[in-house]
Design a protein around this motif. Structure first.
Motif, PDB file in Angstrom:
ATOM      1  N   ASN A 338      -9.193  -6.575   2.488  1.00 26.78           N
ATOM      2  CA  ASN A 338      -8.591  -5.255   2.319  1.00 26.78           C
ATOM      3  C   ASN A 338      -7.581  -5.397   1.187  1.00 26.78           C
ATOM      4  O   ASN A 338      -6.535  -6.047   1.362  1.00 26.78           O
ATOM      5  CB  ASN A 338      -7.896  -4.789   3.596  1.00 26.78           C
ATOM      6  CG  ASN A 338      -8.881  -4.429   4.696  1.00 26.78           C
ATOM      7  OD1 ASN A 338     -10.071  -4.267   4.452  1.00 26.78           O
ATOM      8  ND2 ASN A 338      -8.388  -4.304   5.910  1.00 26.78           N
ATOM      9  N   ASN A 353      -4.080   0.500   0.674  1.00 26.67           N
ATOM     10  CA  ASN A 353      -5.059  -0.578   0.607  1.00 26.67           C
ATOM     11  C   ASN A 353      -6.477  -0.044   0.666  1.00 26.67           C
ATOM     12  O   ASN A 353      -6.772   0.934   1.349  1.00 26.67           O
ATOM     13  CB  ASN A 353      -4.822  -1.610   1.716  1.00 26.67           C
ATOM     14  CG  ASN A 353      -5.362  -1.179   3.059  1.00 26.67           C
ATOM     15  OD1 ASN A 353      -6.453  -1.552   3.470  1.00 26.67           O
ATOM     16  ND2 ASN A 353      -4.581  -0.375   3.784  1.00 26.67           N
ATOM     17  N   ARG A 355      -9.863  -0.591   1.987  1.00 22.96           N
ATOM     18  CA  ARG A 355     -10.508  -1.325   3.079  1.00 22.96           C
ATOM     19  C   ARG A 355     -11.930  -1.720   2.682  1.00 22.96           C
ATOM     20  O   ARG A 355     -12.675  -0.919   2.129  1.00 22.96           O
ATOM     21  CB  ARG A 355     -10.522  -0.482   4.344  1.00 22.96           C
ATOM     22  CG  ARG A 355      -9.121  -0.057   4.784  1.00 22.96           C
ATOM     23  CD  ARG A 355      -8.929  -0.158   6.258  1.00 22.96           C
ATOM     24  NE  ARG A 355      -7.506  -0.126   6.602  1.00 22.96           N
ATOM     25  CZ  ARG A 355      -7.027  -0.479   7.782  1.00 22.96           C
ATOM     26  NH1 ARG A 355      -7.858  -0.897   8.721  1.00 22.96           N
ATOM     27  NH2 ARG A 355      -5.738  -0.437   8.020  1.00 22.96           N
ATOM     28  N   GLU A 385      -4.096   4.017   5.794  1.00 24.85           N
ATOM     29  CA  GLU A 385      -4.256   3.769   4.360  1.00 24.85           C
ATOM     30  C   GLU A 385      -3.095   2.974   3.778  1.00 24.85           C
ATOM     31  O   GLU A 385      -3.196   2.432   2.687  1.00 24.85           O
ATOM     32  CB  GLU A 385      -4.402   5.099   3.613  1.00 24.85           C
ATOM     33  CG  GLU A 385      -5.709   5.816   3.909  1.00 24.85           C
ATOM     34  CD  GLU A 385      -5.749   7.225   3.331  1.00 24.85           C
ATOM     35  OE1 GLU A 385      -6.845   7.691   2.979  1.00 24.85           O
ATOM     36  OE2 GLU A 385      -4.674   7.862   3.241  1.00 24.85           O
ATOM     37  N   SER A 389      -3.586  -4.327   4.679  1.00 22.55           N
ATOM     38  CA  SER A 389      -4.073  -5.081   3.528  1.00 22.55           C
ATOM     39  C   SER A 389      -3.971  -6.578   3.808  1.00 22.55           C
ATOM     40  O   SER A 389      -3.128  -7.031   4.579  1.00 22.55           O
ATOM     41  CB  SER A 389      -3.279  -4.720   2.274  1.00 22.55           C
ATOM     42  OG  SER A 389      -1.890  -4.912   2.487  1.00 22.55           O
TER      43      SER A 389
END
Length: 475
Positions: A338, A353, A355, A385, A389
């Motif tokens: 991610n 990030n 995905r 969102e 990450s």
């Protein structure tokens, strides 16, 4: 009279509080089910909170700028139950558009699904009003008989009476409609809605914006405006200077401070860097843009593609360290990446990030970078969102800087920084030449890997930047 109190809903992703930015209604206003009543700012994004009740606003719990805990009272509404006065529902009669239907850009109100009497089931970051069916099916609306001229006149009179009712909150459900009005300088309270029950639709805002009499929207006060210092603290005792103001550390700034402190406290980081000749990459990007101006990926997307290839070979740099209950630690590796990227917004630095970034091409990465950056800057990015990450890219070159020792985005274990690309003297085949140079710097968690892994990854990305055509052929 029945007064119901709506508490601040669970905003998801472990968020336990939110800052009340502004109220969208006032005491005495009439509200409908799912009508936005307040804008709140969390550590992740700014969102509008819809009300699950219909009726008259009796009390607003909290003032602008105040931080509220999840579960704390937000608004009290007199639903009118028991006094023979029906409360308005769902922004108008059954068959009216919900805000999700309006977001689909002006669906025909007659074709909209019936709205449940106690709520629509619309969801806002883990919160939904009652009434959403678990099966996900929509009932087909019954076909209404044709209205007679007398009925049509009565309906028009009722519409006019509702639209002109005193202290009536603007009947608008869609956040997109509100944003459109704000962007076009239209006071939403002056717009006459053409939807059922006076519901304000996109076309109403567009029409109002085109009218010379459109009232401008008053400028909103900044969320984190400096607070004037009390008279007793007009002069700072330590410096002898006058105190100009105080800004609370809250919202995104508070989360950034906590994350950076935790990163520096817990992670024994090291940094390696390298100067890179990006001339061929810049030329490749120019050629792609000349061939296809609309779909050519940007330099950030191309570098992101190289980074993902490097992480496939050195997966420890996209891992995570977890501490078990007995105090021991383990490295958690993931099947994929991610990819986070630092985005500067008016609210502070956030990390959206992408995905499953390892599955995307350079064009796919470019599209996601643009989409997520826009959502982050507008404050509409969801918690999902802005979290999750496993590796972060930081393009600080956009600020005109050449290099930086970036702080790792906890709980990740590495971050790659990209400096500005500028003309510099460089030796090519024994000859001095002017080339496009940039600097790549990698900060990594020394608990996860040593310098050999970090250097191997950084060198692989640098080689890809210097020879992009040959590398892209293998991706």
């Amino acid at each position: 009279m029945t007064v119901k109190t709506f508490t601040l809903p669970d905003l998801g992703e472990g968020l336990t509080e939110a800052e009340l930015v502004t109220w969208l209604v006032q005491v005495g206003d009439t509200v409908a089910v799912d009508q936005p009543i307040a804008e709140v700012e969390t550590a992740k994004s700014a969102v509008e909170v819809p009300c699950p009740f219909a009726g008259t606003v009796r009390q607003l719990h909290g003032a602008s700028g105040q931080t509220l805990d999840v579960g704390a009272p937000l608004i009290s509404v007199d639903t009118g139950a028991g006094d023979g006065v029906p409360a308005p529902q769902g922004g108008g009669p059954k068959g009216g558009q919900t805000y999700r239907e309006e977001e689909r850009a002006g669906a025909d109100p007659a074709a909209a699904a019936e709205t449940a009497e106690d709520g629509s089931g619309n969801v806002l970051i883990g919160y939904g009003t009652p009434g959403g069916g678990s099966s996900g099916r929509r009932r087909r609306p019954k076909k209404a008989p044709s209205a007679t001229p007398a009925q049509a006149a009565a309906t028009g009179a009722a519409h006019d009476a509702m639209a002109s009712a005193p202290r009536l909150a603007p009947t608008v459900i869609s956040p997109i409609v509100r944003k459109l009005a704000k962007d076009r300088g239209v006071d939403i309270s002056t717009v006459r809605g053409s939807g059922p029950g006076g519901l304000i639709l996109r076309r109403d805002v567009v029409t109002a914006a085109a009218s010379p009499e459109a009232a401008p929207v008053p400028a909103a006060a900044p969320v984190a405006a400096p607070v004037a210092a009390p008279a007793a603290e007009a002069v700072d005792a330590r410096t002898g200077l006058e105190v100009a103001g105080r800004v609370p550390v809250s919202g995104v700034r508070k989360v950034i401070a906590e994350a950076m402190t935790r990163s520096r406290t817990e992670i024994p980081e090291a940094t390696v860097w390298v100067d890179v000749d990006a001339t061929e990459l810049v030329e490749l990007r120019a050629a792609l843009k000349a061939r296809d101006p609309e779909n050519a990926p940007g330099l950030m997307a191309l570098i992101a593609r190289f980074v993902l290839a490097g992480l496939a070979r050195y997966p420890d740099l996209a891992a995570r360290i977890e501490t078990r209950e007995d105090g021991s630690q383990e490295i958690v590796r993931f099947d994929g990446v991610n990819l986070g990227f630092a985005a500067q917004t008016d609210r502070g630095l956030v990390v959206p990030n992408i995905r499953g970034a390892h599955r995307l091409s350079a064009r796919g990465l470019d599209a996601e970078l643009k989409r997520l950056a826009e959502r982050a800057r507008s404050g509409k990015a969801s918690p999902a969102e802005l979290s999750g990450s496993t590796f972060t890219l930081n393009n600080y070159g956009v600020f005109g800087t050449d290099g930086a020792a970036a702080i790792i985005n906890h709980p990740e274990v590495a971050i790659l920084g990209i400096g500005r690309i500028i003309d510099r003297p460089w030796v090519v085949d024994g000859q001095l030449a002017v080339r496009k140079l940039t600097q790549l710097s990698l900060a990594f968690d020394h608990r996860v890997c040593d310098g050999g892994v970090a250097g191997g990854f950084l060198r692989m990305v640098a080689d890809a930047v210097e020879n992009p055509v040959s590398v892209l052929a293998d991706l």
